[in-house]
Motif scaffolding. Structure first.
Motif, PDB file in Angstrom:
ATOM      1  N   GLU A  17       0.816  -1.198   0.000  1.00 23.98           N
ATOM      2  CA  GLU A  17       0.000   0.000   0.000  1.00 23.98           C
ATOM      3  C   GLU A  17       0.859   1.260   0.000  1.00 23.98           C
ATOM      4  O   GLU A  17       1.933   1.302   0.588  1.00 23.98           O
ATOM      5  CB  GLU A  17      -0.921   0.022   1.230  1.00 23.98           C
ATOM      6  CG  GLU A  17      -1.940  -1.111   1.246  1.00 23.98           C
ATOM      7  CD  GLU A  17      -2.865  -1.017   2.444  1.00 23.98           C
ATOM      8  OE1 GLU A  17      -2.678  -0.083   3.253  1.00 23.98           O
ATOM      9  OE2 GLU A  17      -3.757  -1.860   2.562  1.00 23.98           O
ATOM     10  N   VAL A  18       0.337   2.278  -0.666  1.00 24.23           N
ATOM     11  CA  VAL A  18       0.974   3.585  -0.652  1.00 24.23           C
ATOM     12  C   VAL A  18       0.630   4.260   0.661  1.00 24.23           C
ATOM     13  O   VAL A  18      -0.464   4.075   1.203  1.00 24.23           O
ATOM     14  CB  VAL A  18       0.447   4.435  -1.833  1.00 24.23           C
ATOM     15  CG1 VAL A  18       1.024   5.835  -1.780  1.00 24.23           C
ATOM     16  CG2 VAL A  18       0.769   3.769  -3.146  1.00 24.23           C
ATOM     17  N   ASN A  19       1.568   5.035   1.197  1.00 27.14           N
ATOM     18  CA  ASN A  19       1.309   5.776   2.418  1.00 27.14           C
ATOM     19  C   ASN A  19       0.130   6.725   2.190  1.00 27.14           C
ATOM     20  O   ASN A  19       0.162   7.549   1.285  1.00 27.14           O
ATOM     21  CB  ASN A  19       2.560   6.573   2.812  1.00 27.14           C
ATOM     22  CG  ASN A  19       2.343   7.395   4.078  1.00 27.14           C
ATOM     23  OD1 ASN A  19       1.566   7.022   4.940  1.00 27.14           O
ATOM     24  ND2 ASN A  19       3.052   8.508   4.162  1.00 27.14           N
ATOM     25  N   SER A  20      -0.926   6.578   2.982  1.00 23.78           N
ATOM     26  CA  SER A  20      -2.128   7.412   2.820  1.00 23.78           C
ATOM     27  C   SER A  20      -2.177   8.434   3.944  1.00 23.78           C
ATOM     28  O   SER A  20      -2.576   8.115   5.073  1.00 23.78           O
ATOM     29  CB  SER A  20      -3.387   6.537   2.847  1.00 23.78           C
ATOM     30  OG  SER A  20      -3.368   5.614   1.777  1.00 23.78           O
ATOM     31  N   PRO A  21      -1.774   9.672   3.663  1.00 24.01           N
ATOM     32  CA  PRO A  21      -1.773  10.716   4.693  1.00 24.01           C
ATOM     33  C   PRO A  21      -3.179  11.018   5.192  1.00 24.01           C
ATOM     34  O   PRO A  21      -4.171  10.761   4.510  1.00 24.01           O
ATOM     35  CB  PRO A  21      -1.169  11.924   3.956  1.00 24.01           C
ATOM     36  CG  PRO A  21      -0.441  11.351   2.793  1.00 24.01           C
ATOM     37  CD  PRO A  21      -1.236  10.150   2.384  1.00 24.01           C
ATOM     38  N   SER A  22      -3.243  11.584   6.373  1.00 26.47           N
ATOM     39  CA  SER A  22      -4.524  11.924   6.991  1.00 26.47           C
ATOM     40  C   SER A  22      -5.096  13.204   6.404  1.00 26.47           C
ATOM     41  O   SER A  22      -4.421  13.930   5.661  1.00 26.47           O
ATOM     42  CB  SER A  22      -4.335  12.098   8.497  1.00 26.47           C
ATOM     43  OG  SER A  22      -3.486  13.215   8.748  1.00 26.47           O
ATOM     44  N   THR A  24      -5.667  15.768   8.066  1.00 28.17           N
ATOM     45  CA  THR A  24      -4.885  16.856   8.669  1.00 28.17           C
ATOM     46  C   THR A  24      -3.692  17.211   7.794  1.00 28.17           C
ATOM     47  O   THR A  24      -3.354  18.390   7.623  1.00 28.17           O
ATOM     48  CB  THR A  24      -4.390  16.444  10.073  1.00 28.17           C
ATOM     49  OG1 THR A  24      -5.513  16.115  10.888  1.00 28.17           O
ATOM     50  CG2 THR A  24      -3.599  17.574  10.722  1.00 28.17           C
ATOM     51  N   PHE A  25      -3.046  16.185   7.228  1.00 33.31           N
ATOM     52  CA  PHE A  25      -1.902  16.399   6.337  1.00 33.31           C
ATOM     53  C   PHE A  25      -2.319  17.263   5.140  1.00 33.31           C
ATOM     54  O   PHE A  25      -1.635  18.229   4.797  1.00 33.31           O
ATOM     55  CB  PHE A  25      -1.358  15.053   5.860  1.00 33.31           C
ATOM     56  CG  PHE A  25      -0.384  15.154   4.716  1.00 33.31           C
ATOM     57  CD1 PHE A  25       0.930  15.536   4.925  1.00 33.31           C
ATOM     58  CD2 PHE A  25      -0.784  14.861   3.415  1.00 33.31           C
ATOM     59  CE1 PHE A  25       1.836  15.621   3.869  1.00 33.31           C
ATOM     60  CE2 PHE A  25       0.104  14.941   2.352  1.00 33.31           C
ATOM     61  CZ  PHE A  25       1.418  15.330   2.586  1.00 33.31           C
ATOM     62  N   PHE A  26      -3.420  16.904   4.506  1.00 35.35           N
ATOM     63  CA  PHE A  26      -3.862  17.649   3.331  1.00 35.35           C
ATOM     64  C   PHE A  26      -4.287  19.075   3.689  1.00 35.35           C
ATOM     65  O   PHE A  26      -4.052  20.012   2.916  1.00 35.35           O
ATOM     66  CB  PHE A  26      -5.007  16.907   2.628  1.00 35.35           C
ATOM     67  CG  PHE A  26      -4.563  15.641   1.955  1.00 35.35           C
ATOM     68  CD1 PHE A  26      -3.728  15.687   0.846  1.00 35.35           C
ATOM     69  CD2 PHE A  26      -4.953  14.401   2.434  1.00 35.35           C
ATOM     70  CE1 PHE A  26      -3.302  14.521   0.218  1.00 35.35           C
ATOM     71  CE2 PHE A  26      -4.532  13.229   1.824  1.00 35.35           C
ATOM     72  CZ  PHE A  26      -3.703  13.292   0.716  1.00 35.35           C
ATOM     73  N   PHE A  27      -4.904  19.247   4.859  1.00 33.99           N
ATOM     74  CA  PHE A  27      -5.295  20.587   5.302  1.00 33.99           C
ATOM     75  C   PHE A  27      -4.052  21.449   5.536  1.00 33.99           C
ATOM     76  O   PHE A  27      -3.985  22.600   5.089  1.00 33.99           O
ATOM     77  CB  PHE A  27      -6.124  20.500   6.586  1.00 33.99           C
ATOM     78  CG  PHE A  27      -6.464  21.845   7.176  1.00 33.99           C
ATOM     79  CD1 PHE A  27      -7.479  22.624   6.628  1.00 33.99           C
ATOM     80  CD2 PHE A  27      -5.752  22.338   8.266  1.00 33.99           C
ATOM     81  CE1 PHE A  27      -7.779  23.874   7.159  1.00 33.99           C
ATOM     82  CE2 PHE A  27      -6.052  23.588   8.799  1.00 33.99           C
ATOM     83  CZ  PHE A  27      -7.070  24.356   8.243  1.00 33.99           C
ATOM     84  N   MET A  28      -3.079  20.880   6.232  1.00 38.36           N
ATOM     85  CA  MET A  28      -1.842  21.614   6.513  1.00 38.36           C
ATOM     86  C   MET A  28      -1.102  21.936   5.208  1.00 38.36           C
ATOM     87  O   MET A  28      -0.583  23.037   5.028  1.00 38.36           O
ATOM     88  CB  MET A  28      -0.932  20.793   7.425  1.00 38.36           C
ATOM     89  CG  MET A  28      -1.428  20.656   8.849  1.00 38.36           C
ATOM     90  SD  MET A  28      -0.330  19.631   9.864  1.00 38.36           S
ATOM     91  CE  MET A  28       1.170  20.625   9.841  1.00 38.36           C
ATOM     92  N   MET A 207       8.698  14.621   5.332  1.00 39.40           N
ATOM     93  CA  MET A 207       9.404  14.539   4.062  1.00 39.40           C
ATOM     94  C   MET A 207       9.313  15.854   3.294  1.00 39.40           C
ATOM     95  O   MET A 207      10.274  16.300   2.671  1.00 39.40           O
ATOM     96  CB  MET A 207       8.846  13.395   3.206  1.00 39.40           C
ATOM     97  CG  MET A 207       9.666  13.149   1.954  1.00 39.40           C
ATOM     98  SD  MET A 207       9.154  11.665   1.070  1.00 39.40           S
ATOM     99  CE  MET A 207      10.519  11.516  -0.087  1.00 39.40           C
ATOM    100  N   ASP A 208       8.144  16.496   3.331  1.00 40.09           N
ATOM    101  CA  ASP A 208       7.978  17.799   2.681  1.00 40.09           C
ATOM    102  C   ASP A 208       8.957  18.819   3.260  1.00 40.09           C
ATOM    103  O   ASP A 208       9.553  19.612   2.521  1.00 40.09           O
ATOM    104  CB  ASP A 208       6.539  18.299   2.852  1.00 40.09           C
ATOM    105  CG  ASP A 208       5.573  17.663   1.859  1.00 40.09           C
ATOM    106  OD1 ASP A 208       5.976  16.688   1.201  1.00 40.09           O
ATOM    107  OD2 ASP A 208       4.433  18.130   1.750  1.00 40.09           O
TER     108      ASP A 208
END
Length: 226
Positions: A17-22, A24-28, A207-208
């Motif tokens: 599986e690919v790491n699926s961010p939360s 919260t990650f997308f909001f930030m 990582m970003d």
């Protein structure tokens, strides 16, 4: 890319599986993109003015901005913005020279500056310093791109990703990313595919942040910029 990074990359492909961010990650990430775009446009406004003057009164009059269709998230096409580093009829001029155009494709969609008939003298400088990428803060503000992510490609380049092209376009493309800080134009296909997909598999705020810091070192060193 060093041996440690290569080992990490190979290990990442063993995961199902690919790491699926939360959420919260997308909001930030989106919040940072908007703030970064506004700050970036304000700080770079003098550069917009200077380059506008060059193209208004210089030897190669024409539009200040260059636009091109690129592949975005989910395969949606969008118009990318750059400071024009080429002559006005750049694409037409390249395609008219069939030998050079084939070399351009075989050379990972790049030509050496000294053999590329499209690049202006000012264009050579702004490419070396990565100034040509500044207008992409507009793309960030519009939501076409993110500050960090895989570099957006032209439609023809998707062929390089084979059966992983849907994975590649599953995330928003970035102004900078893992490929840029790993060598940029000096790293071609197929290694570039691995670098871009490494980010897709491992995207995170940590990582970003790492890529953001490394981008400054890469820009200042002018590594892989042409």
């Amino acid at each position: 890319m060093d041996d440690n990074n290569t080992a990490e990359l190979n290990q990442s492909y063993t995961s199902v599986e690919v790491n699926s961010p939360s959420a919260t990650f997308f909001f930030m990430k989106r919040t940072i993109d908007i703030i970064g775009a506004i700050v970036g446009l304000i700080l770079s406004s003098p550069i917009f003015l200077v380059i506008s003057i060059f193209y208004a009164f210089g030897e190669n009059k024409g539009p200040v901005l260059f636009t091109q269709q690129r592949v975005g998230r989910s395969g949606k096409m969008f118009k990318i913005y750059k400071f024009r580093s080429m002559v006005v009829d750049a694409d037409k001029r390249l395609k008219e020279n069939k030998v050079l155009y084939q070399k351009y494709i075989k050379n990972n969609y790049k030509l050496e500056p000294e053999e590329d008939p499209r690049i202006t003298k000012l264009g050579q400088y702004i490419r070396k310093t990565s100034i040509d990428e500044i207008p992409q803060f507009i793309n960030l503000l519009k939501g076409d791109m993110s500050l960090i992510g895989p570099r957006p490609v032209v439609e023809e380049e998707l062929l390089e990703y084979g059966n992983k092209k849907m994975l590649f376009v599953s995330v928003k493309p970035g102004l900078t990313g893992y490929w840029q800080v790993s060598g940029r134009s000096s790293v071609g296909y197929p290694e570039r595919v691995n670098l871009e997909l490494y980010y897709v598999y491992n995207q995170s705020i940590r990582m970003d942040s790492r890529i953001f810091i490394l981008t400054f070192l890469t820009v200042f060193s002018k590594r892989g910029a042409f």
